[in-house]
Each structure stands twice: as structure tokens, then as C-alpha cells.
Design a protein around this motif. Sequence first.
Motif, PDB file in Angstrom:
ATOM      1  N   LYS A 128       0.638  15.708 -12.729  1.00  8.66           N
ATOM      2  CA  LYS A 128      -0.485  16.341 -13.434  1.00  8.66           C
ATOM      3  C   LYS A 128      -0.663  17.792 -12.975  1.00  8.66           C
ATOM      4  CE  LYS A 128      -3.636  13.057 -12.815  1.00  8.66           C
ATOM      5  NZ  LYS A 128      -4.890  12.273 -12.967  1.00  8.66           N
ATOM      6  N   LEU A 129      -0.465  17.995 -11.679  1.00 10.93           N
ATOM      7  CA  LEU A 129      -0.574  19.348 -11.132  1.00 10.93           C
ATOM      8  C   LEU A 129       0.480  20.257 -11.762  1.00 10.93           C
ATOM      9  CD1 LEU A 129      -1.608  21.396  -8.947  1.00 10.93           C
ATOM     10  CD2 LEU A 129       0.155  20.466  -7.448  1.00 10.93           C
ATOM     11  N   ILE A 130       1.683  19.714 -11.937  1.00  5.81           N
ATOM     12  CA  ILE A 130       2.774  20.522 -12.479  1.00  5.81           C
ATOM     13  C   ILE A 130       2.540  20.857 -13.949  1.00  5.81           C
ATOM     14  CG2 ILE A 130       5.190  20.240 -13.221  1.00  5.81           C
ATOM     15  CD1 ILE A 130       5.702  19.216 -10.356  1.00  5.81           C
ATOM     16  N   ILE A 131       1.927  19.938 -14.691  1.00  2.77           N
ATOM     17  CA  ILE A 131       1.589  20.249 -16.088  1.00  2.77           C
ATOM     18  C   ILE A 131       0.665  21.464 -16.133  1.00  2.77           C
ATOM     19  CG2 ILE A 131       0.293  19.459 -18.104  1.00  2.77           C
ATOM     20  CD1 ILE A 131       1.357  16.692 -17.638  1.00  2.77           C
ATOM     21  N   VAL A 132      -0.373  21.427 -15.291  1.00  3.55           N
ATOM     22  CA  VAL A 132      -1.335  22.538 -15.266  1.00  3.55           C
ATOM     23  C   VAL A 132      -0.633  23.828 -14.843  1.00  3.55           C
ATOM     24  CG1 VAL A 132      -3.464  23.400 -14.214  1.00  3.55           C
ATOM     25  CG2 VAL A 132      -3.241  20.970 -14.753  1.00  3.55           C
ATOM     26  N   GLN A 133       0.213  23.717 -13.824  1.00  6.78           N
ATOM     27  CA  GLN A 133       0.897  24.897 -13.316  1.00  6.78           C
ATOM     28  C   GLN A 133       1.840  25.486 -14.372  1.00  6.78           C
ATOM     29  OE1 GLN A 133       4.166  24.159 -10.969  1.00  6.78           O
ATOM     30  NE2 GLN A 133       4.139  26.073  -9.838  1.00  6.78           N
ATOM     31  N   SER A 134       2.613  24.631 -15.051  1.00  2.54           N
ATOM     32  CA  SER A 134       3.538  25.124 -16.087  1.00  2.54           C
ATOM     33  C   SER A 134       2.765  25.802 -17.205  1.00  2.54           C
ATOM     34  CB  SER A 134       4.345  23.968 -16.688  1.00  2.54           C
ATOM     35  OG  SER A 134       4.792  23.116 -15.703  1.00  2.54           O
ATOM     36  N   LEU A 135       1.667  25.147 -17.616  1.00  2.00           N
ATOM     37  CA  LEU A 135       0.864  25.735 -18.686  1.00  2.00           C
ATOM     38  C   LEU A 135       0.267  27.071 -18.253  1.00  2.00           C
ATOM     39  CD1 LEU A 135      -0.953  22.620 -20.184  1.00  2.00           C
ATOM     40  CD2 LEU A 135       0.798  24.027 -21.266  1.00  2.00           C
ATOM     41  N   ALA A 136      -0.088  27.168 -16.976  1.00  2.00           N
ATOM     42  CA  ALA A 136      -0.660  28.427 -16.479  1.00  2.00           C
ATOM     43  C   ALA A 136       0.379  29.549 -16.538  1.00  2.00           C
ATOM     44  CB  ALA A 136      -1.168  28.240 -15.050  1.00  2.00           C
ATOM     45  N   TYR A 137       1.623  29.248 -16.129  1.00  2.00           N
ATOM     46  CA  TYR A 137       2.673  30.274 -16.206  1.00  2.00           C
ATOM     47  C   TYR A 137       2.906  30.694 -17.658  1.00  2.00           C
ATOM     48  CZ  TYR A 137       4.214  29.952 -11.323  1.00  2.00           C
ATOM     49  OH  TYR A 137       4.292  30.023  -9.959  1.00  2.00           O
ATOM     50  N   GLN A 148       0.813  -1.222   0.000  1.00  2.00           N
ATOM     51  CA  GLN A 148       0.000   0.000   0.000  1.00  2.00           C
ATOM     52  C   GLN A 148       0.850   1.278   0.000  1.00  2.00           C
ATOM     53  OE1 GLN A 148      -2.781   0.249   3.214  1.00  2.00           O
ATOM     54  NE2 GLN A 148      -3.973   1.847   2.218  1.00  2.00           N
ATOM     55  N   HIS A 149       1.997   1.254   0.764  1.00  3.42           N
ATOM     56  CA  HIS A 149       2.782   2.492   0.853  1.00  3.42           C
ATOM     57  C   HIS A 149       3.427   2.842  -0.486  1.00  3.42           C
ATOM     58  CE1 HIS A 149       5.871  -0.600   1.481  1.00  3.42           C
ATOM     59  NE2 HIS A 149       6.757   0.307   1.136  1.00  3.42           N
ATOM     60  N   ILE A 150       3.822   1.801  -1.274  1.00  2.05           N
ATOM     61  CA  ILE A 150       4.392   2.060  -2.602  1.00  2.05           C
ATOM     62  C   ILE A 150       3.305   2.594  -3.527  1.00  2.05           C
ATOM     63  CG2 ILE A 150       5.417   0.961  -4.639  1.00  2.05           C
ATOM     64  CD1 ILE A 150       6.852  -0.942  -2.756  1.00  2.05           C
ATOM     65  N   ASP A 151       2.143   1.978  -3.416  1.00  2.68           N
ATOM     66  CA  ASP A 151       1.012   2.396  -4.253  1.00  2.68           C
ATOM     67  C   ASP A 151       0.669   3.870  -3.995  1.00  2.68           C
ATOM     68  OD1 ASP A 151      -0.961   1.631  -6.176  1.00  2.68           O
ATOM     69  OD2 ASP A 151      -2.424   1.945  -4.553  1.00  2.68           O
ATOM     70  N   GLN A 152       0.649   4.254  -2.724  1.00  2.00           N
ATOM     71  CA  GLN A 152       0.318   5.649  -2.382  1.00  2.00           C
ATOM     72  C   GLN A 152       1.375   6.617  -2.910  1.00  2.00           C
ATOM     73  OE1 GLN A 152      -0.228   5.650   1.867  1.00  2.00           O
ATOM     74  NE2 GLN A 152      -2.450   5.423   1.686  1.00  2.00           N
ATOM     75  N   ARG A 153       2.638   6.178  -2.825  1.00  2.00           N
ATOM     76  CA  ARG A 153       3.720   7.041  -3.289  1.00  2.00           C
ATOM     77  C   ARG A 153       3.633   7.278  -4.799  1.00  2.00           C
ATOM     78  NH1 ARG A 153       9.357   4.838  -1.597  1.00  2.00           N
ATOM     79  NH2 ARG A 153       9.282   3.979  -3.686  1.00  2.00           N
ATOM     80  N   VAL A 154       3.351   6.204  -5.530  1.00  2.00           N
ATOM     81  CA  VAL A 154       3.234   6.327  -6.986  1.00  2.00           C
ATOM     82  C   VAL A 154       2.042   7.208  -7.348  1.00  2.00           C
ATOM     83  CG1 VAL A 154       2.800   5.048  -9.127  1.00  2.00           C
ATOM     84  CG2 VAL A 154       4.366   4.127  -7.421  1.00  2.00           C
ATOM     85  N   ARG A 155       0.943   7.010  -6.633  1.00  2.00           N
ATOM     86  CA  ARG A 155      -0.250   7.820  -6.913  1.00  2.00           C
ATOM     87  C   ARG A 155       0.010   9.303  -6.612  1.00  2.00           C
ATOM     88  NH1 ARG A 155      -4.577   4.878  -8.164  1.00  2.00           N
ATOM     89  NH2 ARG A 155      -4.523   2.692  -7.552  1.00  2.00           N
ATOM     90  N   ALA A 156       0.728   9.564  -5.519  1.00  2.00           N
ATOM     91  CA  ALA A 156       1.038  10.954  -5.167  1.00  2.00           C
ATOM     92  C   ALA A 156       1.927  11.585  -6.229  1.00  2.00           C
ATOM     93  CB  ALA A 156       1.721  10.996  -3.800  1.00  2.00           C
ATOM     94  N   ALA A 157       2.910  10.819  -6.719  1.00  2.00           N
ATOM     95  CA  ALA A 157       3.809  11.333  -7.759  1.00  2.00           C
ATOM     96  C   ALA A 157       3.031  11.617  -9.044  1.00  2.00           C
ATOM     97  CB  ALA A 157       4.920  10.319  -8.028  1.00  2.00           C
ATOM     98  N   HIS A 158       2.107  10.731  -9.362  1.00  2.00           N
ATOM     99  CA  HIS A 158       1.285  10.884 -10.573  1.00  2.00           C
ATOM    100  C   HIS A 158       0.420  12.151 -10.468  1.00  2.00           C
ATOM    101  CE1 HIS A 158      -0.765   9.756 -14.171  1.00  2.00           C
ATOM    102  NE2 HIS A 158      -1.932   9.643 -13.561  1.00  2.00           N
ATOM    103  N   ARG A 159      -0.184  12.319  -9.300  1.00  2.00           N
ATOM    104  CA  ARG A 159      -1.047  13.471  -9.068  1.00  2.00           C
ATOM    105  C   ARG A 159      -0.224  14.771  -9.126  1.00  2.00           C
ATOM    106  NH1 ARG A 159      -3.984  12.964  -3.499  1.00  2.00           N
ATOM    107  NH2 ARG A 159      -1.845  13.344  -2.869  1.00  2.00           N
ATOM    108  N   ASN A 160       0.975  14.711  -8.540  1.00  6.32           N
ATOM    109  CA  ASN A 160       1.858  15.879  -8.544  1.00  6.32           C
ATOM    110  C   ASN A 160       2.293  16.241  -9.958  1.00  6.32           C
ATOM    111  OD1 ASN A 160       3.252  17.885  -7.120  1.00  6.32           O
ATOM    112  ND2 ASN A 160       5.161  16.750  -7.405  1.00  6.32           N
TER     113      ASN A 160
END
Lengths: 85, 331
Positions: free
Chosen positions: B259-268, B245-257
Motif C-alpha cells: 500500500k505504501l508503494i502504491i502511494v509512493q508510485s502515485l506521488a512520483y 504469528q510470524h507468518i501473519d506478521q510477515r503477510v501484514r508487513a508485505a500488505h502494508r508495504n
Amino acid sequence: MVNPEDEEAAEPGVYTPTYYDETFNYPLPLRTNQMQQGSSLPTQAMFHGPVECRYLRITATTTRQFFLKIPMQIQILWAQKSRTS
Amino acid sequence: MTSTSARTVEAIADFAALVPRITGSISAVSSFLIIYLVFRSEAKLNTIYHRIMFGMSVADILSSIAMALTTLPMPKNDDPWWTEDPWMNKWYLGEAFWEEQTKIGNRQTCTIQGFFFATGVIIMFSYNGMLFVYYACAIALRMKEETIRKRIQPFIIGMPVIQGLCSTVPALIYGYYNPIRNEAWCTLYPMGDFPVYGKWFGFVLGLYFAIFFGEIVISLALIIWRVLQNGRTLARRDDQEDTPQHIDQRVRAAHRNSKLIIVQSLAYAGAFFLTISFPFIRNIYNKHLSDTQIDVLNKLMVTFMPLQGFFNFVIFLWHKGTIFVFSIGGL
């Protein structure tokens, strides 16, 4: 320096640009697709915008007008000097 | 000035001279707030993202203040500079544009204003591109912050400053910053003659644009490719229920991050394009636009162009807020 618009100083017909605007009473620049000498598209796009070239009407017929492109100030000064000398 | 067209021109000049004082001030304050928040944060300038934001904010403060001053640093009406070229005198100052506006400067103050404006804008968009490079290294290439700091940081932090100064200092030395008809602030060229290195400068500036677009396209492609790959990995793990579970959560957090960074870069990048698009459209398609369209573009330009810092501040806050929400949700 002789003001080109000073009718007393300038010989009639030599400094008589066609595009005298009635409101401002000075020659308006013509819009052209030409880039001002010395600049470039990126600089124009980002900083100074189009710089209209100045034209001097040298003669006209009933159907056509003939203009001389004056891209730089130095050419006006040269023309003035040659006229007065 | 009594004619309608002269009054129209005066109204345009009034708008162009007044609005950037408001929007430019908002932008400068916003950039100061970004710097304040960076130094108030726990990481301070220890993360590359904060260093890039610091550089962007300093560059924005330079250009925003230059724009906010509008006609103030221009030479006064009786300054001999205006009469060096009688034709230009009439067109740039005369009855046409800036004569009625408040001007308290001289040739030197105008040059300094133009220099800070041009330098700030170039450094700003260069840092914007470097933000993409940083994210491409961190997300797509999975480089650790420490590795990026050692190998790429000098390039990421130093290149925009070098680009900005190399392209604007020659014009400062030779005095090619002047008042122009289109902008309410002094900027590169017009008034009389053009620099002999004008074509070279245009080539360099074009190269900067090409690098900027290249950084955005390549970095975005790499980041999106990585996000898609992570998405497929997650989908496979969903099928395999024996993943810890802890590996799964880490991968999911990285994936979510990511996607967030794509949106943020595009916003800048989007904020930059929004601010720069109006002068670009007006300056390139000028011959095909009516006077009304040019007037509208002028107004949009003087309103939005000085607001880059404000947009950066909003995106910066949104990014920090989203990370905060994620961290609460992850607890």
C-alpha cells in the motif's frame, strides 16, 4: 537579404502584411488551429508550443481579405528572389 | 520600449528568466541530495529502486541546470544567428521577449542547453514509468529482487537512456535547438525551419507517452489487484486463529508495504504530471485561452516545471521515513 519591412526595398503592396502592430511595427502572427509544417502534437505539447503561421495579405475587398500562408522562410526568400530578378 | 504592452511583455520575460533560476537550482540541489543519500545508505546502488532514483536524479540535474540557466546560454544580441531570419529576429529577440535579458552564449551553448533540457525531461519521465514496471514485477508478480536484476534490470535501467538519447541526439547533430518565444531556455525546434524528421520525432515522442501511460495503468492495475488479494487473504487469516504469528506478521508487513508503494508510485507520477501539465495545457489549448490565462500558465510553468527534482526528493525522504517508522513499529 532584403528585409521585407524595408519600404524602400520592397514594392508597395507586395510585402504589406495586414497585421502590422502599431506598437511593435512588424507583422504579428495570426493564431490559427494549423500545425506548423514539420512538427507534431507531442513535440508541440512538450517542447515548443504552438508556432503561429505567417500570412501575407495579397488583396482585399470591402468585405473580405485574402491571405497567403507562409509557413517556411524559404518561401519568403523565393518570393524576394523572383521579385528582384 | 515605452508602450504598455511592451512593458507587459518585458515583465513576463523578466519573470520567466528569473524564477527558473531559483526553482531550477532548488531542483538540482535536491537531486544531488538524493544521490548523496543513495550513496550514504547501506544498500547504496545495490537495490533497483536506488538505481532508478539515481538515474532519475541525474536526468533531473541535467534538465534542472539547463532550465536554471534560462537565457544565459542564448546568443548575445549582436550574434549573427539572430539575423538569419529577420522576422524571427524581431519576434523571438526583438522588442518582444528576450532582448532585455542577460545572454552570454552563442549558438553552441544554446544547442547544448536545449539538448540537456530535452534529454533530461525524456529520460526523467521514462524512468518514472520504469519505477512502476519495477514495482509491478516486485509486488504484483512477486518476482524476487535477484530475478528482476537478472532478467528485467537491463531494460529498466537502459531503456530510458536509449529513449532519451535516440530522440534528442539527431536534433543535436543537425542543430534544431533554438531559443523560442514561450520558454526562457533553448529547446527543440522553432526559429526558421523545422527538421525533415519532425513528424517521425513526433511519432516517437507520442509512442514514449503511450508507453509511459501504459506502464502506469497496467502496473497500477496489477499492484492494486495484488493488494486487494492480499487484503482478502488477511481477512481470511483473521478468521482462522491457528495461523502462526510470524507468518501473519510477515503477510501484514508485505500488505502494508504494498500500500505504501502504491502511494509512493502515485506521488512520483503525480509530481511529474504537476510539472508537465502547465506547458501541456498551454501548448495544446493555446487557441482557446485568453492572454491572461496564457500568462498565468506561463508563470505556473516556469515555477513548477524545474521543480521535479525537489518533489522527487520530498517523496524519497517521505518513503524512507515511513519505512523507518514501520521498522520501529515492527520491533
